[in-house]
Design an enzyme around this catalytic site. Structure first.
Site, short mmCIF file in Angstrom:
data_model
loop_
_atom_site.label_atom_id
_atom_site.label_comp_id
_atom_site.label_asym_id
_atom_site.label_seq_id
_atom_site.Cartn_x
_atom_site.Cartn_y
_atom_site.Cartn_z
N GLU A 114 2.69 2.69 14.10
CA GLU A 114 2.09 3.92 14.65
C GLU A 114 0.60 3.70 14.88
O GLU A 114 0.02 2.73 14.38
CB GLU A 114 2.25 5.07 13.64
CG GLU A 114 3.68 5.35 13.27
CD GLU A 114 3.79 6.24 12.02
OE1 GLU A 114 2.80 6.89 11.66
OE2 GLU A 114 4.88 6.25 11.42
N LYS A 116 -3.21 4.72 14.12
CA LYS A 116 -3.93 5.33 13.00
C LYS A 116 -4.99 6.26 13.58
O LYS A 116 -6.00 5.82 14.13
CB LYS A 116 -4.57 4.24 12.13
CG LYS A 116 -5.22 4.78 10.88
CD LYS A 116 -5.53 3.64 9.92
CE LYS A 116 -6.11 4.13 8.61
NZ LYS A 116 -7.43 4.73 8.74
N ASP A 118 -7.97 8.74 13.80
CA ASP A 118 -9.20 8.89 13.02
C ASP A 118 -9.58 10.37 12.96
O ASP A 118 -10.44 10.84 13.70
CB ASP A 118 -10.32 8.08 13.67
CG ASP A 118 -11.52 7.98 12.74
OD1 ASP A 118 -11.40 8.36 11.56
OD2 ASP A 118 -12.57 7.51 13.20
N TYR A 224 2.88 12.63 10.74
CA TYR A 224 3.43 11.28 10.61
C TYR A 224 4.18 11.01 9.32
O TYR A 224 4.61 9.89 9.08
CB TYR A 224 2.34 10.22 10.81
CG TYR A 224 1.12 10.43 9.95
CD1 TYR A 224 -0.05 10.93 10.51
CD2 TYR A 224 1.14 10.14 8.61
CE1 TYR A 224 -1.16 11.13 9.74
CE2 TYR A 224 0.03 10.34 7.82
CZ TYR A 224 -1.12 10.84 8.40
OH TYR A 224 -2.23 11.05 7.62
N LYS A 309 -6.17 -3.41 11.07
CA LYS A 309 -7.49 -3.18 11.68
C LYS A 309 -7.84 -4.38 12.54
O LYS A 309 -7.58 -5.52 12.14
CB LYS A 309 -8.55 -3.01 10.59
CG LYS A 309 -8.26 -1.85 9.64
CD LYS A 309 -9.05 -0.63 10.04
CE LYS A 309 -8.71 0.59 9.22
NZ LYS A 309 -9.71 0.96 8.26
N CYS A 403 -26.37 -17.33 -18.39
CA CYS A 403 -26.54 -16.13 -17.58
C CYS A 403 -27.95 -16.09 -17.00
O CYS A 403 -28.93 -16.21 -17.73
CB CYS A 403 -26.29 -14.90 -18.44
SG CYS A 403 -26.78 -13.36 -17.65
N CYS A 406 -30.02 -13.23 -18.84
CA CYS A 406 -30.36 -13.22 -20.26
C CYS A 406 -30.28 -14.61 -20.91
O CYS A 406 -30.65 -14.77 -22.07
CB CYS A 406 -29.45 -12.28 -21.03
SG CYS A 406 -27.76 -12.87 -21.16
N CYS A 421 -20.94 -13.18 -18.15
CA CYS A 421 -21.92 -13.35 -19.20
C CYS A 421 -21.30 -12.77 -20.47
O CYS A 421 -20.85 -11.63 -20.49
CB CYS A 421 -23.21 -12.61 -18.85
SG CYS A 421 -24.28 -12.40 -20.27
N CYS A 426 -26.74 -8.20 -22.77
CA CYS A 426 -27.39 -8.73 -21.56
C CYS A 426 -28.07 -7.60 -20.80
O CYS A 426 -27.44 -6.61 -20.45
CB CYS A 426 -26.34 -9.39 -20.68
SG CYS A 426 -26.95 -9.86 -19.07
P1 AMP Z 1 -8.25 5.29 5.03
O1 AMP Z 1 -8.88 6.61 5.29
O2 AMP Z 1 -8.93 4.15 5.68
O3 AMP Z 1 -7.94 5.10 3.57
O4 AMP Z 1 -6.85 5.31 5.75
C1 AMP Z 1 -5.85 6.17 5.36
C2 AMP Z 1 -5.82 7.36 6.25
O5 AMP Z 1 -5.27 7.09 7.52
C3 AMP Z 1 -4.94 8.40 5.69
O6 AMP Z 1 -5.66 9.25 4.85
C4 AMP Z 1 -4.45 9.16 6.89
O7 AMP Z 1 -5.19 10.35 6.96
C5 AMP Z 1 -4.85 8.31 8.07
N1 AMP Z 1 -3.82 8.13 9.07
C6 AMP Z 1 -4.01 8.32 10.40
N2 AMP Z 1 -2.90 8.07 11.09
C7 AMP Z 1 -1.95 7.70 10.20
C8 AMP Z 1 -0.58 7.32 10.32
N3 AMP Z 1 0.03 7.25 11.50
N4 AMP Z 1 0.08 7.01 9.19
C9 AMP Z 1 -0.54 7.06 7.98
N5 AMP Z 1 -1.83 7.41 7.81
C10 AMP Z 1 -2.54 7.73 8.91
ZN ZN Z 2 -26.41 -12.00 -19.40
#
Ligand code: AMP
Ligand code: ZN
Length: 674
Positions: A114, A116, A118, A224, A309, A403, A406, A421, A426
């Site tokens: 899927e 992702k 934002d 989703y 990513k 260390c 220290c 250490c 320390c």
């Molecule tokens: P992160 O914020 O980098 O930890 O990524 C996780 C976030 O991706 C989750 O909190 C979801 O809100 C978001 N997200 C967006 N699209 C999706 C998807 N298709 N499946 C799962 N998570 C998603």
């Molecule tokens: Zn130390």
């Protein structure tokens, strides 16, 4: 304060509060912390009480409907809203796939891929097909109740067709790029600040005080995940959600084996920029419901999904120097000082080399040409070394045997990548711990930054966090750049930290793997540090989301005599090591309040309440709806008498012709006090 002064102070406070509201609700970029905000509200309320002519219907104190301090009510998620682990690029995705295949013992698992989105994660609860609750993600366990605002968003269906009686789905609220452009143009035209990006605009809109704000902004939703409801393969769940009438992103693919998934993901590298909404990668999920169940989740993220990513920006530069930093847990980390280079819009001049093995495997040496990558918020790292470009024969890096902070012995435990250490005293470790202890997610001691902490250590005023509580204004005010006022503020901030909830203390101690989430889970489950210390590793592991790694780390921490001594010293310094019982219950269940045992009752506390401070007992009574007063009168409903209760108990007995007294706190919490 005379009337004139009061009037101008009221105006000032109102302006500050309005500004803070705007930043919090509209820009989603708060600048003041909750305590400051609450302080302003309190001061304003007091002034308005003292000067009734200054009251005004549009004063922030007069607004109805807004919860205290204008925040949303907390909602405990039925199923935690977890985060996602990342895979940067195809090779990391393949490595993730290899683990899935090993764990599931399958050759080519089916993946559902899927986009992702934002935006802002929300959980939507439908009962009998009606939208009954919508909550933000919050910390994953507890979010904010934004039901009214979500109801105002046209893209969020209020009714579903043929949905099960109880359904919770997860989705992402986002603002299309086109709507974002329109919104920002309108903001600027109205003389308001523009939003930084669509995500901020969406978050600010969703948490506005007035549902008309999100209603008018064109927010959209993609769902989703079925969090609570029928257990389906992911692809089927998406189709099912569509059939119920929920918006589901049509851009998705069922892939057989990882190579199909890689191809699909790579195909979005440029294409995603043409979408009308922002994405920050793709998500690859195990399709089969049984597989997902078998894989489960860590406290942070599901094992059955990973965020793909696109590899972050990388650049080439040269290593100027390699030095070793010592962290609060004593771990020695080799750091490369770099010739500065620009990556993702920031200048990078330092990169982590992680540990000795890493330096050795990459064979990084001073003067080398290296490739540095910066991904999201993480610390930049050296990912490749151009050995062909090396000039001369610089010496290979070696972990120091002593260390650097220290001079203490450096050890490497079997099975660990890190050198540490071994000197618990320390200064680098103590400094790290002090700064961490006072940090925002920990005990939140304002004014205890790195500079001040260093000063306190150097002057010998403090050797560990427990010493903070013994500092006096007299000792501090002559320190360079501190002064009387900051000294007093610091002493006050330290004193206030005694009453922090248990989960903050757990974070503050700096136990490995115990971050905010895990700390909350532990605090809720056990209620006191004592109970955690008394639990066996099995008992710790039995707590949902606490894995063996965390359980072992907690055991190891508390078994260390130095740590045990610190805890005792903190207790002796008056730091609260337990959450009051009702506060715990309230935290565990912020839903509809249970009938409160002491609603409307006037309670007097007297004598020494064994195991409780007066403040704790007061908090307990207040949480149960009662009101604590200092002296016994005919209006007293209840006297809680501890050991050595004196006159007040006598007086109560005298007054109690038809009334009664009790030994212990049996009414509100069942815990005996003596
Ligand atoms: P992160 O914020 O980098 O930890 O990524 C996780 C976030 O991706 C989750 O909190 C979801 O809100 C978001 N997200 C967006 N699209 C999706 C998807 N298709 N499946 C799962 N998570 C998603
Ligand atoms: Zn130390």
């Amino acid at each position: 304060m005379d009337a004139g002064a009061a009037s101008s102070r009221v105006a000032e406070l109102r302006a500050q509060i309005e500004q803070a509201n705007h930043r919090y609700f509209v820009l989603d970029a708060p600048e003041v912390d909750d305590a400051t905000y609450d302080g302003w509200m309190r001061e304003l309320r007091t002034l308005e009480e003292q000067h009734p002519d200054l009251r005004a219907p549009d004063s922030p104190t007069a607004r109805v409907g807004a919860p205290p301090a204008g925040r949303f009510a907390p909602v405990r998620h039925e199923v935690p809203l977890r985060s996602l682990d990342n895979a940067f690029g195809a090779d990391e995705l393949r490595a993730w796939d290899a683990r899935i295949r090993r764990l599931l013992r399958t050759e080519a698992p089916r993946y559902l891929c899927e986009l992702k989105i934002d935006g802002l994660s929300v959980a939507l609860r439908y009962d009998g097909g009606h939208l009954v609750q919508g909550a933000t993600r919050g910390d994953g366990l507890v979010g904010e109740d934004v039901t009214d605002n979500l109801r105002a968003v046209a893209a969020v269906p209020a009714e579903l067709r043929g949905a099960p009686v109880h359904l919770v789905v997860r989705g992402e609220i986002y603002l299309p790029r086109s709507a974002f452009a329109v919104l920002n143009a309108a903001q600027l035209a109205a003389g308001e600040a523009a939003f930084a990006n669509p995500r901020n605009a969406a978050a600010g809109s969703l948490r506005a005080k007035d549902p008309e704000v999100p209603a008018g902004r064109g927010l959209r939703l993609w769902c989703y995940e079925v969090l609570a409801g029928p257990e389906l393969d992911q692809g089927d769940a998406l189709e099912q959600m569509e059939a119920w009438g929920l918006p589901v992103n049509p851009e998705r693919a069922r892939c057989h084996g990882v190579e199909e998934a890689v191809t699909w993901c790579e195909g979005w590298r440029e294409r995603r920029l043409q979408l009308d909404y922002a994405t920050d990668g793709l998500v690859v999920k195990v399709d089969a419901a049984a597989g997902r169940r078998a894989l489960g989740a860590t406290s942070h993220a599901p094992r059955w999904a990973v965020a793909f990513k696109f590899p972050a920006e990388a650049g080439r530069t040269r290593v100027r120097e390699i030095w070793v930093s010592v962290g609060r847990s004593g771990v020695l980390t080799p750091i490369a000082e770099l010739e500065p280079l620009a990556l993702c819009g920031v200048t990078v001049s330092r990169a982590s080399l992680h540990n000795a093995d890493y330096v050795q495997a990459k064979d990084v040496r001073v003067g080398d040409a290296v490739t540095v990558r910066r991904a999201g918020e993480v610390i930049p790292e050296v990912i490749a070394v151009d050995h062909g470009a090396r000039e001369g024969d610089p010496p290979a890096f070696e972990m120091p045997q002593a260390c650097p902070a220290c001079g203490g012995p450096v050890r490497r435990l079997p099975g660990e990548a890190a050198h540490r250490c071994a000197n618990p005293a320390c200064p680098a470790q103590v400094l790290g711990l002090l700064v961490h202890y006072g940090g925002r997610a920990a005990m939140d001691i304002e004014g205890l930054g790195e500079r001040t902490a260093r000063l306190l250590l150097e002057r010998g005023l403090v050797r560990d966090p427990a010493d903070l509580y013994g500092m006096t204004v007299e000792q501090l005010r002559d320190l360079p750049r501190l002064g009387e006022r900051s000294a007093a503020n610091l002493v006050r901030a330290v004193a206030a930290s005694r009453e922090r909830p248990l989960h903050r203390l757990l974070v503050a101690l700096g136990i490995r793997f115990v971050g905010e989430r895990v700390a909350r889970i532990l605090a809720e489950h056990f209620g006191s540090l004592e109970a955690i210390a008394a639990a066996s590793e099995e008992e710790l592991r039995a707590v949902p989301d606490i894995g063996p790694r965390i359980a072992t780390a907690i055991g190891a921490y508390l078994a260390d005599p130095d740590n045990a001594a610190l805890v005792l010293r903190l207790r002796a310094a008056g730091v609260r090591l337990a959450d009051p019982e009702p506060a715990r219950r309230a935290a565990a269940d912020p839903g509809p309040a249970a009938p409160r045992a002491l609603e409307g009752q006037t309670v007097v506390l007297t004598g020494s309440l064994l195991g409780w401070t007066r403040e704790e007992a007061k908090a307990v009574v207040e949480a149960a709806g009662g009101h604590v007063t200092g002296s016994v009168s005919a209006r007293t409903d209840l006297v809680v008498a501890g050991e050595n209760a004196g006159q007040k108990l006598e007086k109560a007995r005298a007054l109690a012709s038809g009334s009664w007294t009790r030994r212990g706190c049996a009414t509100c919490c069942g815990r005996p006090t003596a």
